[in-house]
Design a protein around this motif. Structure first.
Motif, PDB file in Angstrom:
ATOM      1  N   VAL A 157      -9.500  38.431 -60.311  1.00  0.00           N
ATOM      2  CA  VAL A 157      -8.926  39.443 -59.421  1.00  0.00           C
ATOM      3  C   VAL A 157      -9.379  39.189 -57.987  1.00  0.00           C
ATOM      4  O   VAL A 157     -10.427  38.583 -57.744  1.00  0.00           O
ATOM      5  N   GLY A 158      -8.573  39.636 -57.067  1.00  0.00           N
ATOM      6  CA  GLY A 158      -8.924  39.485 -55.651  1.00  0.00           C
ATOM      7  C   GLY A 158      -8.032  40.371 -54.795  1.00  0.00           C
ATOM      8  O   GLY A 158      -7.069  40.975 -55.279  1.00  0.00           O
ATOM      9  N   GLU A 159      -8.358  40.439 -53.546  1.00  0.00           N
ATOM     10  CA  GLU A 159      -7.539  41.202 -52.609  1.00  0.00           C
ATOM     11  C   GLU A 159      -7.735  40.626 -51.215  1.00  0.00           C
ATOM     12  O   GLU A 159      -8.719  39.931 -50.930  1.00  0.00           O
ATOM     13  N   PHE A 160      -6.784  40.883 -50.374  1.00  0.00           N
ATOM     14  CA  PHE A 160      -6.929  40.490 -48.962  1.00  0.00           C
ATOM     15  C   PHE A 160      -6.169  41.503 -48.100  1.00  0.00           C
ATOM     16  O   PHE A 160      -5.244  42.192 -48.570  1.00  0.00           O
ATOM     17  N   VAL A 161      -6.598  41.616 -46.851  1.00  0.00           N
ATOM     18  CA  VAL A 161      -5.934  42.509 -45.896  1.00  0.00           C
ATOM     19  C   VAL A 161      -4.745  41.758 -45.317  1.00  0.00           C
ATOM     20  O   VAL A 161      -4.921  40.725 -44.657  1.00  0.00           O
ATOM     21  N   LEU A 162      -3.565  42.261 -45.601  1.00  0.00           N
ATOM     22  CA  LEU A 162      -2.375  41.632 -45.041  1.00  0.00           C
ATOM     23  C   LEU A 162      -2.358  41.834 -43.530  1.00  0.00           C
ATOM     24  O   LEU A 162      -2.160  40.883 -42.767  1.00  0.00           O
ATOM     25  N   THR A 163      -2.588  43.072 -43.122  1.00  0.00           N
ATOM     26  CA  THR A 163      -2.690  43.363 -41.685  1.00  0.00           C
ATOM     27  C   THR A 163      -3.340  44.724 -41.484  1.00  0.00           C
ATOM     28  O   THR A 163      -3.122  45.653 -42.263  1.00  0.00           O
ATOM     29  N   ASP A 164      -4.190  44.787 -40.466  1.00  0.00           N
ATOM     30  CA  ASP A 164      -4.710  46.084 -40.015  1.00  0.00           C
ATOM     31  C   ASP A 164      -4.253  46.354 -38.603  1.00  0.00           C
ATOM     32  O   ASP A 164      -4.715  47.308 -37.964  1.00  0.00           O
ATOM     33  N   PHE A 165      -3.371  45.478 -38.093  1.00  0.00           N
ATOM     34  CA  PHE A 165      -2.704  45.599 -36.799  1.00  0.00           C
ATOM     35  C   PHE A 165      -3.653  45.430 -35.605  1.00  0.00           C
ATOM     36  O   PHE A 165      -3.207  45.509 -34.458  1.00  0.00           O
ATOM     37  N   THR A 215       1.960  35.864 -47.591  1.00  0.00           N
ATOM     38  CA  THR A 215       1.624  34.568 -48.170  1.00  0.00           C
ATOM     39  C   THR A 215       0.411  34.762 -49.074  1.00  0.00           C
ATOM     40  O   THR A 215      -0.663  35.168 -48.602  1.00  0.00           O
ATOM     41  N   MET A 216       0.596  34.482 -50.348  1.00  0.00           N
ATOM     42  CA  MET A 216      -0.485  34.656 -51.320  1.00  0.00           C
ATOM     43  C   MET A 216      -1.520  33.534 -51.167  1.00  0.00           C
ATOM     44  O   MET A 216      -1.231  32.471 -50.614  1.00  0.00           O
ATOM     45  N   PRO A 217      -2.742  33.759 -51.647  1.00  0.00           N
ATOM     46  CA  PRO A 217      -3.755  32.693 -51.595  1.00  0.00           C
ATOM     47  C   PRO A 217      -3.272  31.446 -52.332  1.00  0.00           C
ATOM     48  O   PRO A 217      -2.370  31.499 -53.165  1.00  0.00           O
ATOM     49  N   GLU A 218      -3.877  30.312 -52.010  1.00  0.00           N
ATOM     50  CA  GLU A 218      -3.480  29.049 -52.622  1.00  0.00           C
ATOM     51  C   GLU A 218      -3.548  29.145 -54.151  1.00  0.00           C
ATOM     52  O   GLU A 218      -4.523  29.620 -54.722  1.00  0.00           O
ATOM     53  N   GLY A 219      -2.486  28.691 -54.774  1.00  0.00           N
ATOM     54  CA  GLY A 219      -2.434  28.719 -56.236  1.00  0.00           C
ATOM     55  C   GLY A 219      -1.950  30.030 -56.808  1.00  0.00           C
ATOM     56  O   GLY A 219      -1.799  30.160 -58.027  1.00  0.00           O
ATOM     57  N   LYS A 220      -1.711  31.013 -55.952  1.00  0.00           N
ATOM     58  CA  LYS A 220      -1.244  32.322 -56.412  1.00  0.00           C
ATOM     59  C   LYS A 220       0.193  32.527 -55.955  1.00  0.00           C
ATOM     60  O   LYS A 220       0.618  32.015 -54.924  1.00  0.00           O
ATOM     61  N   LEU A 222       3.879  35.391 -56.356  1.00  0.00           N
ATOM     62  CA  LEU A 222       4.288  36.786 -56.517  1.00  0.00           C
ATOM     63  C   LEU A 222       3.955  37.312 -57.903  1.00  0.00           C
ATOM     64  O   LEU A 222       3.641  38.494 -58.073  1.00  0.00           O
ATOM     65  N   ALA A 223       3.989  36.437 -58.894  1.00  0.00           N
ATOM     66  CA  ALA A 223       3.689  36.860 -60.269  1.00  0.00           C
ATOM     67  C   ALA A 223       2.286  37.427 -60.395  1.00  0.00           C
ATOM     68  O   ALA A 223       2.004  38.189 -61.319  1.00  0.00           O
ATOM     69  N   HIS A 224       1.395  37.055 -59.489  1.00  0.00           N
ATOM     70  CA  HIS A 224       0.009  37.522 -59.548  1.00  0.00           C
ATOM     71  C   HIS A 224      -0.223  38.801 -58.750  1.00  0.00           C
ATOM     72  O   HIS A 224      -1.336  39.329 -58.766  1.00  0.00           O
ATOM     73  N   LEU A 225       0.816  39.280 -58.052  1.00  0.00           N
ATOM     74  CA  LEU A 225       0.671  40.525 -57.290  1.00  0.00           C
ATOM     75  C   LEU A 225       0.403  41.684 -58.233  1.00  0.00           C
ATOM     76  O   LEU A 225       1.113  41.879 -59.218  1.00  0.00           O
ATOM     77  N   LYS A 226      -0.621  42.444 -57.945  1.00  0.00           N
ATOM     78  CA  LYS A 226      -0.990  43.577 -58.796  1.00  0.00           C
ATOM     79  C   LYS A 226      -0.609  44.903 -58.141  1.00  0.00           C
ATOM     80  O   LYS A 226      -0.071  45.794 -58.785  1.00  0.00           O
ATOM     81  N   GLU A 316      -4.028  39.588 -59.298  1.00  0.00           N
ATOM     82  CA  GLU A 316      -4.777  39.360 -60.541  1.00  0.00           C
ATOM     83  C   GLU A 316      -4.146  38.211 -61.324  1.00  0.00           C
ATOM     84  O   GLU A 316      -2.937  38.160 -61.498  1.00  0.00           O
ATOM     85  N   VAL A 317      -4.992  37.307 -61.762  1.00  0.00           N
ATOM     86  CA  VAL A 317      -4.573  36.269 -62.706  1.00  0.00           C
ATOM     87  C   VAL A 317      -5.031  36.721 -64.080  1.00  0.00           C
ATOM     88  O   VAL A 317      -6.220  36.972 -64.300  1.00  0.00           O
ATOM     89  N   ALA A 318      -4.082  36.867 -64.976  1.00  0.00           N
ATOM     90  CA  ALA A 318      -4.386  37.442 -66.293  1.00  0.00           C
ATOM     91  C   ALA A 318      -5.450  36.634 -67.018  1.00  0.00           C
ATOM     92  O   ALA A 318      -5.531  35.413 -66.898  1.00  0.00           O
ATOM     93  N   GLY A 319      -6.254  37.345 -67.779  1.00  0.00           N
ATOM     94  CA  GLY A 319      -7.256  36.700 -68.623  1.00  0.00           C
ATOM     95  C   GLY A 319      -6.685  36.462 -70.008  1.00  0.00           C
ATOM     96  O   GLY A 319      -5.550  36.016 -70.164  1.00  0.00           O
ATOM     97  N   ASP A 320      -7.462  36.767 -71.008  1.00  0.00           N
ATOM     98  CA  ASP A 320      -7.017  36.576 -72.392  1.00  0.00           C
ATOM     99  C   ASP A 320      -5.767  37.400 -72.694  1.00  0.00           C
ATOM    100  O   ASP A 320      -5.564  38.487 -72.138  1.00  0.00           O
ATOM    101  N   ASP A 321      -4.963  36.865 -73.563  1.00  0.00           N
ATOM    102  CA  ASP A 321      -3.809  37.601 -74.070  1.00  0.00           C
ATOM    103  C   ASP A 321      -4.320  38.795 -74.868  1.00  0.00           C
ATOM    104  O   ASP A 321      -5.003  38.640 -75.871  1.00  0.00           O
ATOM    105  N   THR A 322      -3.998  39.997 -74.402  1.00  0.00           N
ATOM    106  CA  THR A 322      -4.439  41.202 -75.111  1.00  0.00           C
ATOM    107  C   THR A 322      -3.550  41.510 -76.303  1.00  0.00           C
ATOM    108  O   THR A 322      -3.898  42.346 -77.135  1.00  0.00           O
ATOM    109  N   GLY A 323      -2.399  40.846 -76.347  1.00  0.00           N
ATOM    110  CA  GLY A 323      -1.472  41.104 -77.438  1.00  0.00           C
ATOM    111  C   GLY A 323      -0.594  42.315 -77.219  1.00  0.00           C
ATOM    112  O   GLY A 323       0.207  42.663 -78.071  1.00  0.00           O
TER     113      GLY A 323
END
Length: 728
Positions: A157-165, A215-220, A222-226, A316-323
């Motif tokens: 999991v992670g987060e970043f500030v897109l903009t605080d203007f 722009t998402m972090p490298e390797g991330k 839209l699918a990882h947007l939480k 968030e990049v999903a962890g184990d398959d919860t089923g």
């Protein structure tokens, strides 16, 4: 211990040996117990053993230690003048010759063959094929499944500030989805620096939202947007209410409750209160794969005039398959869409009355509650899963009325099941959502009110009509997130090798053994065991035949014959302890040999590795001798030449305890010699010309078994027994 000169008996043993070119140390150590002079004199009349064996037509051999034999000392001297063949039973097997890297070392076999050649004796070859004495652990490891250990994967999991203007200049504008403007201004409350003013006096933002490039972090992607989180300050007339908040990405809109449903107050900053959860199910895979995308956020109002600050992106990049497969969350439905019911009444899509989870299914109304009627939906299980892949169903429920009644009703393709009521799962009248509270297990029968045993037909379903609800006459409630939980294994991943892969691997190992063995024996060894210890096949820890086929013995024999420089003689060999059951064992071995021959294996002769017991108790010994003679007589049943291998005699006292040969007196030695004589005579009488060899287990006596030569190198009366057996 002292040393003496060579005795007359030993001189006879060494006769003919002194003609060799090399010189050997023949100073013989004497036993600590004085040697019997009378026995020595009596034995001095006998020639070397080969003379008697040759006249009897029964070659005599002996088992040797390759290292001791190669030292060319006493054992070598005795062998060179008294025997015509040597062997080393049990030493040249795959289990003994292989190292940890799976490499066979045949140097000791090559040494034995070389030394035997110098001594003028032949070598009885080791076994080519057998299920015994294999490096089972090594071979099993080669074909063992690949095991990938289960390692729990925690979500990243992670987060970043897109903009605080704050880096924007005052007056900078952001594009809008419709009309009006959004401008960077100072915080009207003077608290947080620069903020974004959406709309303006006289130019309100009517259902128009400010747009940002994300722009998402490298390797991330839209699918990882939480979630998108931001602060908002909106007056009651300028965006606090309206149609609710909106998050629009690449033109796809997601709707949420208004600002008040997130806890915001009229014209006050709601710091970090707006949390808009991303709904990936609404997007195509091509959109979900994007690293950069357009995003719009704000209040869907016709009179927008509000402020936004501190826009954050949580991923968030999903962890184990919860089923957990949420197969129906209604977010793709339009507000107001109707669903059919089993017995009339309203079932339609509305916004979550709590304003938190988007769209939900409302069943019944305050004015017209449903009566024993349940909303019907179509369930399509994802990724080809079948209903039988799942262990449980769960659904969120918020009850206004109807949490009791006759319990929860579940209907799968028309088959009904009534379970515990909603109240027992946490649903309360007018209360909050019971998230995942309504559950129905397909595997756990410990609570019959929450267990449904699926039929085989139901287990095979991938799509079916499904209804769930409260069996009440006053139903007014909401349902959301129809979720099926798969059985998810946390065990290691095991990848089995196919039978073809195993056959290739084990076939290669067998070829490695055969090629190495035949290279070591070359054309100097023509007596070989084609199959060894067949009685051990059923209990063997590993068997070549299980992987390369029952015909592997015949195939390797044909291969050897094709490449052999001279004719080979093939034996089937079996170890037996002489007893009253030996004739029956011989009969069984005959059947085993016949079965091998039916598989195309040529069996020229039989090799029996025999051991017996001599008792100091006269009556006991009479019985033991009768058993030994009976065993020899039974050999004729083979109808083939028979060789006796590694013949060993262990002496026991009247209490059946082992006797050290060094303590045996002269008269007892003569009796043991007579026992040897009777065994050899019975062997010759039973087989005639098929008596092709008799090999003893020891050159010199040790602490366990008797031999014709004592440890110091002097002959004893067992030698006389051998002579009598060959000549009488």
């Amino acid at each position: 211990m002292k040393h003496i000169k060579i005795t007359m008996a030993l001189a006879v043993a060494l006769a003919g040996f002194t003609s060799c070119d090399e010189d050997y140390d023949v100073t013989i150590p004497t036993p600590d117990v004085p040697y019997d002079a009378e026995m020595e004199a009596a034995l001095s009349k006998y020639d070397v053993l080969t003379e008697y064996a040759s006249k009897a037509g029964v070659p005599f051999g002996v088992s040797v230690s390759p290292e001791d034999f190669a030292s060319k000392k006493l054992a070598y001297s005795i062998v060179a003048t008294n025997y015509t063949q040597v062997e080393a039973p049990g030493l040249f097997t795959p289990a003994k010759l292989i190292n940890e890297e799976g490499v066979y070392n045949f140097s000791s076999l090559s040494s034995l063959i070389s030394t035997a050649g110098e001594a003028g004796v032949s070598v009885f070859g080791p076994a080519l094929c057998s299920a015994s004495n294999l490096p089972a652990d090594y071979l099993k490891k080669l074909i063992a499944p690949i095991v990938i250990p289960y390692e729990p994967v925690e979500p990243e999991v992670g987060e970043f500030v897109l903009t605080d203007f704050e880096s924007d200049e005052l007056g900078k504008t952001y594009p809008m989805t419709g009309g009006s403007v959004s401008t960077v201004e100072e915080d009207p409350d003077g608290e947080s620096g620069h903020v974004l003013h959406v709309g303006a006096e006289g130019n309100v933002a009517a259902y128009s939202l400010p747009t940002f490039e994300v722009t998402m972090p490298e390797g991330k992607t839209l699918a990882h947007l939480k979630m998108v989180v931001f602060d908002i300050k909106a007056p009651g007339s300028g965006g606090l209410y309206g149609a609710g908040l909106r998050l629009t990405i690449e033109g796809t809109e997601m709707a949420y409750g208004n600002c008040t449903s997130f806890g915001c107050e009229d014209n006050k900053w709601g710091r970090g209160l707006i949390k808009l959860a991303f709904e990936p199910g609404k997007f195509s895979q091509s959109d979900l794969d994007k690293n950069t995308f357009k995003m719009a956020i704000g209040s869907a109002t016709g009179s927008g005039n509000y402020y936004i600050d501190n826009v954050k992106i949580k991923w968030e990049v999903a962890g184990d398959d919860t089923g957990l497969d949420n197969v129906l969350d209604f977010e793709g439905d339009n507000i107001g869409k109707d669903y059919p019911t089993t017995n009339g009444g309203v079932a339609k899509i509305v916004d979550d009355p709590e304003g938190k989870s988007g769209k939900v299914l409302q069943v019944g109304t305050a004015e017209a509650p449903v009566k024993q009627s349940f909303a019907k939906v179509t369930i399509k299980l994802p990724n080809g899963h079948k209903l039988g892949d799942y262990e449980m169903f769960q659904v969120d429920m918020k009850t206004i009325k109807g949490q009791y009644g006759g319990g929860m009703r579940f209907i799968i393709n028309g088959r009904e099941f009534t379970g515990a009521n909603a109240a027992s799962s946490g649903a309360t009248e007018g209360g909050p959502w019971a998230r995942g509270g309504i559950r129905l297990s397909f595997v756990d029968s410990s609570d019959p009110s929450r267990y449904l045993e699926l039929t085989e037909e139901e287990k095979a379903l991938t799509e079916f009509e499904f209804a769930v609800g409260s069996a009440t006459g006053a139903g007014f409630y909401y349902l959301d997130n129809y979720t099926f939980k798969r059985v998810v294994s946390t065990e290691d991943t095991v990848i089995e090798k196919t039978p073809e892969e195993k056959a290739e691997i084990i076939g290669g190992e067998f070829d490695k053994w055969i090629d190495g063995l035949t290279a070591a024996t070359g054309d100097k060894v023509t007596d070989m065991i084609i199959y060894d210890e067949p009685f051990d096949d059923e209990s063997a820890a590993f068997n070549w035949a299980d992987y390369i086929g029952e015909d592997y013995v015949a195939k390797v024999q044909a291969k050897i014959n094709e490449n052999a420089a001279s004719d080979m003689r093939y034996f089937v060999s079996q170890t037996l302890v002489i007893s009253d059951n030996t004739p029956a064992e011989i009969a069984e071995l005959k059947r085993v040999i016949e079965a091998l021959e039916q598989k195309g294996v040529t069996v020229d002769a039989v090799n029996l590795v025999l051991s017996s017991t001599f008792s100091e108790d006269y009556a006991t010994q009479e019985g033991l001798e009768a058993e030994a003679v009976a065993a020899m007589q039974a050999l004729s049943a083979f109808g083939k030449p028979v060789r006796i291998s590694d013949f060993a005699v262990r002496v026991i006292d009247r209490n059946n305890l082992g006797v050290n040969p060094s303590t045996i007196n002269i008269s007892e030695r003569r009796a043991i010699g007579e026992y040897y004589a009777e065994v050899i005579k019975a062997y010759k009488a039973a087989l005639g010309e098929n008596a092709i060899g008799f090999n003893l287990s020891k050159v010199l006596e040790d602490g366990s078994y008797v031999a014709p030569w004592a440890g110091g190198g002097n002959r004893n009366y067992i030698y006389e027994g051998l002579v009598n057996g060959l000549t009488k």
